[in-house]
Design a protein around this motif. Structure first.
Motif, PDB file in Angstrom:
ATOM      1  N   PHE A 212       5.809 -16.124 -67.443  1.00 45.47           N
ATOM      2  CA  PHE A 212       4.997 -16.003 -66.230  1.00 45.47           C
ATOM      3  C   PHE A 212       5.695 -16.689 -65.054  1.00 45.47           C
ATOM      4  CE2 PHE A 212       1.456 -15.254 -69.301  1.00 45.47           C
ATOM      5  CZ  PHE A 212       1.120 -13.993 -68.832  1.00 45.47           C
ATOM      6  N   GLU A 213       6.373 -17.836 -65.351  1.00 48.32           N
ATOM      7  CA  GLU A 213       7.113 -18.500 -64.274  1.00 48.32           C
ATOM      8  C   GLU A 213       8.239 -17.608 -63.753  1.00 48.32           C
ATOM      9  OE1 GLU A 213       8.257 -22.291 -65.927  1.00 48.32           O
ATOM     10  OE2 GLU A 213       6.146 -22.742 -66.323  1.00 48.32           O
ATOM     11  N   GLN A 214       8.958 -16.994 -64.688  1.00 52.74           N
ATOM     12  CA  GLN A 214      10.005 -16.047 -64.262  1.00 52.74           C
ATOM     13  C   GLN A 214       9.406 -14.944 -63.401  1.00 52.74           C
ATOM     14  OE1 GLN A 214      12.545 -14.197 -67.222  1.00 52.74           O
ATOM     15  NE2 GLN A 214      12.726 -16.111 -68.358  1.00 52.74           N
ATOM     16  N   ALA A 215       8.269 -14.420 -63.849  1.00 48.93           N
ATOM     17  CA  ALA A 215       7.621 -13.330 -63.126  1.00 48.93           C
ATOM     18  C   ALA A 215       7.272 -13.781 -61.721  1.00 48.93           C
ATOM     19  CB  ALA A 215       6.367 -12.874 -63.869  1.00 48.93           C
ATOM     20  N   GLU A 216       6.687 -14.999 -61.617  1.00 49.33           N
ATOM     21  CA  GLU A 216       6.300 -15.481 -60.287  1.00 49.33           C
ATOM     22  C   GLU A 216       7.516 -15.681 -59.398  1.00 49.33           C
ATOM     23  OE1 GLU A 216       3.638 -18.803 -60.966  1.00 49.33           O
ATOM     24  OE2 GLU A 216       2.266 -17.395 -61.947  1.00 49.33           O
ATOM     25  N   SER A 217       8.589 -16.182 -60.005  1.00 48.56           N
ATOM     26  CA  SER A 217       9.810 -16.390 -59.224  1.00 48.56           C
ATOM     27  C   SER A 217      10.346 -15.046 -58.709  1.00 48.56           C
ATOM     28  CB  SER A 217      10.842 -17.109 -60.099  1.00 48.56           C
ATOM     29  OG  SER A 217      12.142 -16.856 -59.660  1.00 48.56           O
ATOM     30  N   ILE A 218      10.396 -14.042 -59.591  1.00 49.89           N
ATOM     31  CA  ILE A 218      10.867 -12.710 -59.177  1.00 49.89           C
ATOM     32  C   ILE A 218       9.948 -12.143 -58.102  1.00 49.89           C
ATOM     33  CG2 ILE A 218      11.080 -10.301 -59.940  1.00 49.89           C
ATOM     34  CD1 ILE A 218      12.191 -11.311 -62.569  1.00 49.89           C
ATOM     35  N   GLU A 219       8.626 -12.250 -58.346  1.00 51.05           N
ATOM     36  CA  GLU A 219       7.671 -11.679 -57.398  1.00 51.05           C
ATOM     37  C   GLU A 219       7.753 -12.361 -56.036  1.00 51.05           C
ATOM     38  OE1 GLU A 219       4.806 -10.467 -61.087  1.00 51.05           O
ATOM     39  OE2 GLU A 219       4.278 -12.181 -59.835  1.00 51.05           O
ATOM     40  N   SER A 220       7.961 -13.696 -56.075  1.00 50.43           N
ATOM     41  CA  SER A 220       8.069 -14.431 -54.813  1.00 50.43           C
ATOM     42  C   SER A 220       9.315 -13.971 -54.044  1.00 50.43           C
ATOM     43  CB  SER A 220       8.113 -15.931 -55.122  1.00 50.43           C
ATOM     44  OG  SER A 220       8.841 -16.619 -54.155  1.00 50.43           O
ATOM     45  N   GLN A 221      10.432 -13.800 -54.809  1.00 47.26           N
ATOM     46  CA  GLN A 221      11.646 -13.287 -54.153  1.00 47.26           C
ATOM     47  C   GLN A 221      11.411 -11.928 -53.523  1.00 47.26           C
ATOM     48  OE1 GLN A 221      15.074 -13.314 -56.815  1.00 47.26           O
ATOM     49  NE2 GLN A 221      14.438 -15.332 -57.542  1.00 47.26           N
ATOM     50  N   SER A 224       9.277 -12.271 -50.367  1.00 52.21           N
ATOM     51  CA  SER A 224      10.079 -12.738 -49.234  1.00 52.21           C
ATOM     52  C   SER A 224      10.932 -11.595 -48.695  1.00 52.21           C
ATOM     53  CB  SER A 224      11.008 -13.883 -49.663  1.00 52.21           C
ATOM     54  OG  SER A 224      10.289 -14.887 -50.319  1.00 52.21           O
ATOM     55  N   LEU A 225      11.536 -10.879 -49.619  1.00 46.74           N
ATOM     56  CA  LEU A 225      12.401  -9.774 -49.231  1.00 46.74           C
ATOM     57  C   LEU A 225      11.606  -8.748 -48.431  1.00 46.74           C
ATOM     58  CD1 LEU A 225      15.313  -8.691 -49.686  1.00 46.74           C
ATOM     59  CD2 LEU A 225      14.404  -7.379 -51.589  1.00 46.74           C
ATOM     60  N   ALA A 226      10.400  -8.447 -48.918  1.00 45.74           N
ATOM     61  CA  ALA A 226       9.561  -7.455 -48.242  1.00 45.74           C
ATOM     62  C   ALA A 226       9.204  -7.942 -46.844  1.00 45.74           C
ATOM     63  CB  ALA A 226       8.294  -7.197 -49.058  1.00 45.74           C
ATOM     64  N   HIS A 232      12.272  -7.675 -39.948  1.00 50.23           N
ATOM     65  CA  HIS A 232      13.467  -7.041 -39.415  1.00 50.23           C
ATOM     66  C   HIS A 232      13.105  -5.730 -38.727  1.00 50.23           C
ATOM     67  CE1 HIS A 232      17.716  -6.004 -39.278  1.00 50.23           C
ATOM     68  NE2 HIS A 232      17.363  -4.795 -39.672  1.00 50.23           N
ATOM     69  N   ASN A 233      12.200  -4.990 -39.375  1.00 51.52           N
ATOM     70  CA  ASN A 233      11.800  -3.710 -38.783  1.00 51.52           C
ATOM     71  C   ASN A 233      11.074  -3.949 -37.467  1.00 51.52           C
ATOM     72  OD1 ASN A 233      12.934  -2.347 -40.779  1.00 51.52           O
ATOM     73  ND2 ASN A 233      11.026  -1.777 -41.850  1.00 51.52           N
TER      74      ASN A 233
END
Lengths: 247, 247, 247, 247, 247
Positions: A212-221, A224-226, A232-233
């Motif tokens: 779940f921590e990995q998932a949250e880290s990926i989702e947070s990244q 941020s990217l979004a 940027h748009n």
């Protein structure tokens, strides 16, 4: 130590330095949707401290060696721990060779007296609710599964997961497919859902919080990217607004 | 003189007129990124005066004879010198036959008691610092390598270099991959870096300055070319500036 | 009369009704650049009155019968005369089967005690000077060749000519490649150059003037064609000039 | 219970746990135009309560497991009931393997003494009148068929249905093809027509009304869809009409 | 009745229920340019009342059953009548399998003592004069042919007709190719020309007027079609003329 080399003349080789305990359950994870199969089985191997006992090679696998901390590793490996065997693949299996790989695996499972096969994979749905769908080779197996599993009403499983379950059914080996709802990106959350089913099914002492921590880290990244993309748009649109109209 | 023809029925033939000394180290270079593998091994063969002892052929190699000073040469050749064997290829190996070639090589290495395999290749990185990355079949080998080598943290090696290291690991032959950072052009400088590692590892008396001279000559040519192109572009821009505005 | 059928189970068949004299030289011409190989060998066969003794067939050759004056002929044929054998092909050999064809030919050459192989082919250069380049399997052969031959400094021969020379070298049969500079059109002039080398090498009594006549006839036709095209273009430009400007 | 495994070395496997009664009629349905073959045979199996007795697998079938209510099923299955055998496929057979599949089926039919083969399929015509066309391996069979069948005057059947009928004819097994006129969508109505022919031919007590209900439901859905599309287009056209004329 | 099954392990099967008379002539027609081969041989079979004695099948033929008046027929069939055998194909043979089919046919011809092979095909020329060109395996055969045949000066025959004649020559069976000038459409007129040659050659009592009637009917249809197209184009042009000039 009993070496077992299966089918030296075949196109798919299984080589194991140790025999699994007779009556073992094998848990299988290949990369696929959300990489759910390989993330789940890799996590199990790490947490439960499985030992590598062999590998699978084939002239039809892509010519590729994997490396980790400077050491080469074989892309499809066999692990064991007590009454469990795990098969973990870091490479996808092309459709043209799924039949061959599945048949060779089932032959080996018969040879080493595997009692039950569990294939973990991801399934992409329109509206993911983190469900884990189940499909089995014999109807009776559905009753043994935890209630959190949803029997998949209708559909098909293509690729290596489908081929393995089909050959299991044909050869009368108990087979269970656990299909965790997932997305088109590495998905530790869906993998955690799949492992939770195994945890209940086998009364395992296993903690999926790291996933779940990995998932949250990926989702947070990804969040941020979004936002960056969105910002940027907006910037881009603002910039365009101050462009001279005769551009 | 002991002729050795391996697998006359196979798709890959190894034919050697002399047996290497038992316990030899084999150094392997195929063309690839920066041609680092073939430049390095070719240089070693020239400088250390290896003797050609055989060649490798296959129905799957491209139908092509190489010529040098009017004399035909076989595209994949085997050389030997003291406790070293070298395999040098002038043609790339297609992915579909990498498995077959690697398997045949390893069979021959076992037959002639090769103790250690070193595969030299190039690796393209975003920001080359002339590093040489190392990857090994067994963790212990990392400690024996010179400190100038950087263990490759994570990644994969595809193609014939990857296949050979994988088969080495599977067959429990010591295997080392040296991957010199390179660019998309023949790269004697990266080859020199790779050879320097070998020099330290084997305490060889070898001078790589000729490779640096080749590198400077190539780089100087590329610099001139770049200047010409730049000059040409400037001319071109000047010409454009005098074009009528209604063009 | 000694019939010889090689490799009845193979993909390439050689069938000869007569055995060549032991120690013969075989001269080989396949179509290729400028059709130099087939024009040269065809001319030799005609002028020196070789006799057809066999043919080569394969499931991998294109399904095609050639006809001449109402009579079918096999596309790849074997001829003999005294101490010479000639192999003449009217069809090109696809790259995928070059290895197989070359290997079968060399097996047969060994079986019938061929001493020397000469492959004639064309080579396209930027600035043709009607040179004939030579490449040999063993350095010593270069000294035996006429001085009009230029040893090819560096390069490669691909296709069936390359495969045959490679297999000759591997099997330690003397092999010579004569590569006449040519153009992308049937080229009797380059063929004459190649035959002149053979004439000197074997002290043959042979007149190549017919080939020069053919060359002049072809060149004259191409010159006329070029003039017509040029005239036509001029006409076309003149026509365009009188087109109304609002076209 | 007599297990029968045919051709363990072949590319197509037939495995049956029970032998059909000698002299049985086999009814075969593969998916194809209008899915007429598989809808018809699936309906027969359900209504007449056939029992699954085996399955057919092949390395050339797509790697895919089907699932229904959580249980895996083999894509090509064999059923039996009294003097009938049914073969039902949920996957199409690629042209390249039709010959192999047909040959293996006919071998098995001979082994288990099948007397008659009926292949059900759809045929797309320009102007469907819900006819069922018939084609037979021997002229005499036409007279035995119900009058509602129209002998197909001229044409060809390609794919697995064609291959099975061809092999039946060659092996002198009575073969009947029933081709129901259909459209390019799942077509229970055409399937009902095909089953009606079987009903008369075998004096079966079978009710096809459920198929007509399915057909009406599908047709009603398609009608609604067509109206929506039409409405949408009208809206779209109205919107366009109010666009300024200088668009 | 002597059954003859050739090469049960091969990729091409010939199965005949009766042996042809020893010393028979075989007349062969495959579809091709103008369908001349199959129209001619089909006509001969009908008019001279040949009897079907066998068929040819292969895994490499397209999976297709032909139907005529409700009855399935095998696409490549063998017929016999007195001292004649006929081979009639309704499907074309792909280039990749021509060699295999030709070789199997010639083996069978040798087995059943066929004395002479006549292959009928169409040839497209720039300016058709309804000529029939001839090509033979041995020069002497040209003299035996009717004077209406024109020996084909130079050229090649590709495809199954070429492969059969080539294998005939190689196996020293008399082979004749009759190539009737034709167009790119079913051409009974060219077929009549080819049959006329056979009529003279074998002193057959055969009337080709039905073919001329077919030809006239086809030509009349094509003429009407051409007029319609032309009329339509004129209408179209007239319509365009009344379009407003500002279109």
């Amino acid at each position: 130590m009993t070496p077992a080399v299966l089918q030296p003349e075949s196109d798919v080789f299984i080589q194991a330095e140790e025999m699994p305990s007779p009556g073992s359950t094998v848990i299988i994870g290949f990369p696929g949707s959300g990489l759910v199969g390989s993330i789940s089985v890799s996590y199990l191997i790490d947490v439960l401290e499985f030992k590598q006992i062999g590998y699978i090679t084939s002239r039809f696998f892509p010519p590729m060696a994997l490396m980790s901390n400077g050491v080469i590793s074989v892309p499809v490996r066999i692990y064991a721990k007590d009454k469990f065997v795990a098969i973990l693949a870091d490479i996808p299996i092309q459709p043209a060779i799924c039949y061959e790989v599945a048949k060779t695996l089932i032959q080996w499972f018969t040879l080493v007296s595997i009692q039950e096969i569990i294939v973990i994979a991801g399934i992409i749905t329109n509206d993911s609710e983190s469900r884990v769908f189940a499909t089995v080779t014999e109807k009776e197996l559905l009753e043994k599964l935890p209630e959190t599993c949803v029997p998949l009403p209708i559909g098909n499983i293509s690729g290596i997961a489908g081929s393995i379950l089909l050959e299991a059914k044909i050869n009368k080996i108990q087979g269970i497919g656990l299909l965790a709802e997932t997305i088109n990106a590495p998905d530790p959350r869906a993998s955690a859902s799949a492992i939770s089913v195994l945890k209940t099914y086998f009364s395992l002492d296993i903690d999926v919080s790291a996933l779940f921590e990995q998932a949250e880290s990926i989702e947070s990244q990804m969040h941020s990217l979004a936002e960056e993309v969105s910002q940027h748009n907006t910037d881009d649109m603002q910039k365009r607004e101050i462009l001279p109209m005769y551009g």
